[in-house]
Motif scaffolding. Structure first.
Motif, PDB file in Angstrom:
ATOM      1  N   ILE A  26       0.835  -1.198   0.000  1.00 43.44           N
ATOM      2  CA  ILE A  26       0.000   0.000   0.000  1.00 43.44           C
ATOM      3  C   ILE A  26       0.872   1.251   0.000  1.00 43.44           C
ATOM      4  O   ILE A  26       1.972   1.256   0.540  1.00 43.44           O
ATOM      5  CB  ILE A  26      -0.947   0.026   1.209  1.00 43.44           C
ATOM      6  N   VAL A  27       0.356   2.302  -0.611  1.00 43.74           N
ATOM      7  CA  VAL A  27       1.084   3.574  -0.642  1.00 43.74           C
ATOM      8  C   VAL A  27       0.497   4.560   0.362  1.00 43.74           C
ATOM      9  O   VAL A  27       1.068   5.640   0.587  1.00 43.74           O
ATOM     10  CB  VAL A  27       1.076   4.197  -2.051  1.00 43.74           C
ATOM     11  N   ALA A  28      -0.643   4.207   0.971  1.00 37.57           N
ATOM     12  CA  ALA A  28      -1.280   5.077   1.958  1.00 37.57           C
ATOM     13  C   ALA A  28      -2.295   4.253   2.748  1.00 37.57           C
ATOM     14  O   ALA A  28      -2.726   3.192   2.302  1.00 37.57           O
ATOM     15  CB  ALA A  28      -1.978   6.257   1.280  1.00 37.57           C
ATOM     16  N   MET A  29      -2.660   4.748   3.935  1.00 32.20           N
ATOM     17  CA  MET A  29      -3.623   4.059   4.785  1.00 32.20           C
ATOM     18  C   MET A  29      -4.652   5.044   5.329  1.00 32.20           C
ATOM     19  O   MET A  29      -4.302   6.104   5.860  1.00 32.20           O
ATOM     20  CB  MET A  29      -2.912   3.380   5.969  1.00 32.20           C
ATOM     21  N   ILE A  30      -5.928   4.708   5.197  1.00 31.00           N
ATOM     22  CA  ILE A  30      -6.997   5.439   5.857  1.00 31.00           C
ATOM     23  C   ILE A  30      -7.283   4.681   7.150  1.00 31.00           C
ATOM     24  O   ILE A  30      -7.719   3.539   7.124  1.00 31.00           O
ATOM     25  CB  ILE A  30      -8.256   5.525   4.972  1.00 31.00           C
ATOM     26  N   GLY A  31      -7.021   5.323   8.283  1.00 32.06           N
ATOM     27  CA  GLY A  31      -7.141   4.649   9.571  1.00 32.06           C
ATOM     28  C   GLY A  31      -5.773   4.605  10.245  1.00 32.06           C
ATOM     29  O   GLY A  31      -4.837   5.275   9.813  1.00 32.06           O
ATOM     30  N   PRO A  32      -5.661   3.753  11.282  1.00 35.38           N
ATOM     31  CA  PRO A  32      -6.717   2.987  11.921  1.00 35.38           C
ATOM     32  C   PRO A  32      -7.826   3.876  12.479  1.00 35.38           C
ATOM     33  O   PRO A  32      -7.617   5.041  12.782  1.00 35.38           O
ATOM     34  CB  PRO A  32      -5.999   2.230  13.026  1.00 35.38           C
ATOM     35  N   ALA A  33      -9.007   3.259  12.633  1.00 33.61           N
ATOM     36  CA  ALA A  33     -10.187   4.020  13.012  1.00 33.61           C
ATOM     37  C   ALA A  33     -10.238   4.372  14.490  1.00 33.61           C
ATOM     38  O   ALA A  33     -10.721   5.449  14.848  1.00 33.61           O
ATOM     39  CB  ALA A  33     -11.446   3.240  12.618  1.00 33.61           C
ATOM     40  N   PHE A  34      -9.764   3.475  15.359  1.00 37.66           N
ATOM     41  CA  PHE A  34      -9.844   3.693  16.800  1.00 37.66           C
ATOM     42  C   PHE A  34      -8.479   4.044  17.378  1.00 37.66           C
ATOM     43  O   PHE A  34      -7.441   3.733  16.796  1.00 37.66           O
ATOM     44  CB  PHE A  34     -10.389   2.462  17.505  1.00 37.66           C
ATOM     45  N   SER A  35      -8.480   4.647  18.557  1.00 38.59           N
ATOM     46  CA  SER A  35      -7.242   5.122  19.175  1.00 38.59           C
ATOM     47  C   SER A  35      -6.326   3.988  19.617  1.00 38.59           C
ATOM     48  O   SER A  35      -5.110   4.052  19.424  1.00 38.59           O
ATOM     49  CB  SER A  35      -7.569   6.020  20.369  1.00 38.59           C
ATOM     50  N   GLY A  36      -6.883   2.940  20.227  1.00 38.10           N
ATOM     51  CA  GLY A  36      -6.064   1.831  20.697  1.00 38.10           C
ATOM     52  C   GLY A  36      -5.332   1.139  19.574  1.00 38.10           C
ATOM     53  O   GLY A  36      -4.120   0.893  19.642  1.00 38.10           O
ATOM     54  N   GLU A  37      -6.042   0.837  18.496  1.00 35.56           N
ATOM     55  CA  GLU A  37      -5.399   0.182  17.360  1.00 35.56           C
ATOM     56  C   GLU A  37      -4.461   1.134  16.625  1.00 35.56           C
ATOM     57  O   GLU A  37      -3.482   0.703  16.015  1.00 35.56           O
ATOM     58  CB  GLU A  37      -6.461  -0.384  16.408  1.00 35.56           C
ATOM     59  N   SER A  38      -4.743   2.431  16.717  1.00 36.63           N
ATOM     60  CA  SER A  38      -3.827   3.415  16.126  1.00 36.63           C
ATOM     61  C   SER A  38      -2.489   3.387  16.846  1.00 36.63           C
ATOM     62  O   SER A  38      -1.421   3.430  16.212  1.00 36.63           O
ATOM     63  CB  SER A  38      -4.431   4.826  16.214  1.00 36.63           C
ATOM     64  N   LYS A  39      -2.537   3.323  18.181  1.00 39.08           N
ATOM     65  CA  LYS A  39      -1.288   3.252  18.943  1.00 39.08           C
ATOM     66  C   LYS A  39      -0.499   1.997  18.594  1.00 39.08           C
ATOM     67  O   LYS A  39       0.745   2.006  18.592  1.00 39.08           O
ATOM     68  CB  LYS A  39      -1.600   3.276  20.439  1.00 39.08           C
ATOM     69  N   ALA A  40      -1.202   0.919  18.272  1.00 38.71           N
ATOM     70  CA  ALA A  40      -0.537  -0.339  17.954  1.00 38.71           C
ATOM     71  C   ALA A  40       0.055  -0.356  16.552  1.00 38.71           C
ATOM     72  O   ALA A  40       1.081  -0.996  16.318  1.00 38.71           O
ATOM     73  CB  ALA A  40      -1.531  -1.492  18.105  1.00 38.71           C
ATOM     74  N   ALA A  41      -0.565   0.347  15.615  1.00 42.80           N
ATOM     75  CA  ALA A  41      -0.147   0.250  14.207  1.00 42.80           C
ATOM     76  C   ALA A  41       0.575   1.475  13.664  1.00 42.80           C
ATOM     77  O   ALA A  41       1.312   1.361  12.674  1.00 42.80           O
ATOM     78  CB  ALA A  41      -1.378  -0.031  13.339  1.00 42.80           C
ATOM     79  N   ASN A  42       0.384   2.630  14.277  1.00 40.63           N
ATOM     80  CA  ASN A  42       0.951   3.855  13.710  1.00 40.63           C
ATOM     81  C   ASN A  42       2.468   3.803  13.559  1.00 40.63           C
ATOM     82  O   ASN A  42       3.026   4.275  12.557  1.00 40.63           O
ATOM     83  CB  ASN A  42       0.572   5.062  14.559  1.00 40.63           C
ATOM     84  N   GLY A  43       3.159   3.258  14.560  1.00 41.62           N
ATOM     85  CA  GLY A  43       4.612   3.180  14.489  1.00 41.62           C
ATOM     86  C   GLY A  43       5.084   2.297  13.350  1.00 41.62           C
ATOM     87  O   GLY A  43       6.085   2.590  12.694  1.00 41.62           O
ATOM     88  N   ILE A  44       4.365   1.222  13.109  1.00 42.28           N
ATOM     89  CA  ILE A  44       4.706   0.295  12.013  1.00 42.28           C
ATOM     90  C   ILE A  44       4.514   0.984  10.673  1.00 42.28           C
ATOM     91  O   ILE A  44       5.367   0.892   9.774  1.00 42.28           O
ATOM     92  CB  ILE A  44       3.831  -0.966  12.101  1.00 42.28           C
ATOM     93  N   LEU A  45       3.398   1.691  10.528  1.00 35.72           N
ATOM     94  CA  LEU A  45       3.131   2.408   9.279  1.00 35.72           C
ATOM     95  C   LEU A  45       4.154   3.517   9.061  1.00 35.72           C
ATOM     96  O   LEU A  45       4.629   3.736   7.935  1.00 35.72           O
ATOM     97  CB  LEU A  45       1.714   2.994   9.309  1.00 35.72           C
ATOM     98  N   ASP A  46       4.503   4.205  10.139  1.00 38.48           N
ATOM     99  CA  ASP A  46       5.468   5.296  10.033  1.00 38.48           C
ATOM    100  C   ASP A  46       6.847   4.772   9.614  1.00 38.48           C
ATOM    101  O   ASP A  46       7.507   5.363   8.748  1.00 38.48           O
ATOM    102  CB  ASP A  46       5.571   6.034  11.367  1.00 38.48           C
ATOM    103  N   LYS A  47       7.244   3.662  10.220  1.00 39.34           N
ATOM    104  CA  LYS A  47       8.538   3.062   9.868  1.00 39.34           C
ATOM    105  C   LYS A  47       8.544   2.602   8.418  1.00 39.34           C
ATOM    106  O   LYS A  47       9.571   2.666   7.733  1.00 39.34           O
ATOM    107  CB  LYS A  47       8.832   1.876  10.792  1.00 39.34           C
ATOM    108  N   GLY A  48       7.390   2.152   7.933  1.00 33.86           N
ATOM    109  CA  GLY A  48       7.278   1.716   6.545  1.00 33.86           C
ATOM    110  C   GLY A  48       7.078   2.862   5.570  1.00 33.86           C
ATOM    111  O   GLY A  48       6.899   2.643   4.375  1.00 33.86           O
ATOM    112  N   LYS A  49       7.081   4.096   6.087  1.00 38.64           N
ATOM    113  CA  LYS A  49       6.913   5.304   5.279  1.00 38.64           C
ATOM    114  C   LYS A  49       5.599   5.292   4.503  1.00 38.64           C
ATOM    115  O   LYS A  49       5.535   5.651   3.324  1.00 38.64           O
ATOM    116  CB  LYS A  49       8.109   5.495   4.331  1.00 38.64           C
TER     117      LYS A  49
END
Length: 385
Positions: free
Chosen positions: A98-121
């Motif tokens: 993927i070249v972009a992500m809409i979400g995660p929708a909730f705050s808890g899952e955002s905390k879990a996935a945001n760092g991974i997405l950020d590292k993957g640019k």
């Protein structure tokens, strides 16, 4: 108008929800893959299906113009679980490219996935995650399309104070990150005004909230703020009313769904006040952009726009604008978003350096005659009850 339309789509989405591979993903081929991550089949999916529908509408409209680079929206169903979000994020990056992500929708899952997405640019835009700390993690590829729990909890509490001039308030929240956070800010807002405020916590997985009801009955509050989701909020409200509690009940965006009314019962839910950093285009619209959006949305999903429908549409539109400008990698799309400044269907979309919107608004809705209706902005609305 009742916010029931989005729920009807859940059965359809359930057939194909979850991660699925793209045919020509990444920056190669004729198609670019964009992800959508959130609870699409879990207990609070009615909050997430509307922004998915909005995003899909924007992408379908773009693809219908037969562009050189089409876009495919790939679903990543977390069911609202943080561990599933953390597991799906690497798959989205490595397998689906993927070249972009809409979400995660909730705050808890955002905390879990945001760092991974950020590292993957991978640039991300959440249409609905409201925890204030999300913008403090230092991520460079993260963006939010709504106000935070601080603005929401404070705004709703201040609206209650303005409407009822309460001497006593009671704050109830669940154990989830969102619930605790928004409860904290409502509690602080009441205390700051010198209001006698008590607080209790419920277990979202329970069905009997009698111990909390007993405490509220004893406290005799004038107003109640509940921080949590409709899946347990409706049951709580019913039990409070059945227990003889008549205080004006209010909650945030997590409870802004017709299922709250259904679970509590129309009589018990009457005048329940619901806040949201989102605008749901209820009733007749005069803005031509909103008129077209409502018409197109209803034609596509056979339902009225609901919570975060417009934010989902605006998130996808921002990514599409980047792609139309020739930006086909995560880094280039992210650079494009730094200067993006457009009037969307939900609000003016412009981000600051930390990924927060330059301007935000809290809207108030209230249950009247069994239906959820828009009252206006939190500093202008006049709630009943």
């Amino acid at each position: 108008m009742r916010v029931t339309g989005a729920v009807a789509m859940s059965a359809v989405l359930a057939l194909g929800a979850g991660a699925c591979g793209g045919d020509d993903g990444g920056s190669g081929g004729d198609t670019l893959n964009i992800g959508f991550m959130g609870d699409l089949t879990g207990p609070d999916s009615a909050i997430v299906i509307p922004p998915f529908n909005g995003a899909q509408l924007a992408i379908d409209q773009y693809n219908a113009t037969n562009p050189k680079k089409k876009v495919k929206l790939i679903r990543y169903d977390t069911q609202g679980k943080e561990n599933q979000a953390a597991a799906l994020a690497p798959k989205a990056i490595k397998d689906d490219k993927i070249v972009a992500m809409i979400g995660p929708a909730f705050s808890g899952e955002s905390k879990a996935a945001n760092g991974i997405l950020d590292k993957g640019k991978v640039p991300s835009i959440t249409p609905s995650a409201t925890n204030p700390d999300l913008s403090k993690a230092g991520h460079k590829f993260w963006h939010r399309l709504v106000a935070t729990d601080q603005a929401q909890g404070t705004g709703i509490a201040e609206a209650l104070i303005k409407a009822k001039s309460p001497k006593k308030a009671y704050v109830i929240n669940g154990k989830k990150a969102y619930s605790i956070g928004i409860g904290d800010f409502a509690f602080q807002a009441f205390k700051a005004k010198g209001i006698d405020t008590q607080r209790d916590q419920i277990d979202e997985t329970a069905s009997d909230f009698s111990s909390t009801v007993t405490k509220v009955v004893a406290a005799k509050p004038d107003v109640i703020f509940y921080g949590g989701y409709y899946s347990e909020g409706g049951k709580l409200l019913k039990q409070l009313r059945d227990g003889g509690v008549t205080a004006l009940f209010a909650s945030g965006d997590g409870s802004l769904d017709a299922k709250l009314v259904e679970a509590a019962g129309a009589k018990q839910a009457e005048n329940a006040l619901l806040g949201c950093p989102c605008f749901i285009p209820f009733g007749e619209q005069t803005d031509p952009t909103l008129v077209k959006f409502v018409s197109d949305y209803k034609a596509k999903v056979n339902a009225n726009p609901a919570i975060y429908s417009t934010e989902g549409y605006d998130a996808a539109t921002a990514f599409i604008a980047a792609i139309k400008g020739g930006n086909e990698t995560g880094e280039k799309i992210n650079d494009f978003l730094k200067t993006y400044d457009t009037k969307g269907v939900s609000k003016q979309v412009k981000w600051g350096p930390e990924g927060e919107l330059a301007e935000t608004t809290i809207h108030l809705y209230q249950v009247q005659d069994g239906a959820i209706k828009w009252l206006g902005k939190s500093d202008e609305a006049k709630p009943k009850g």
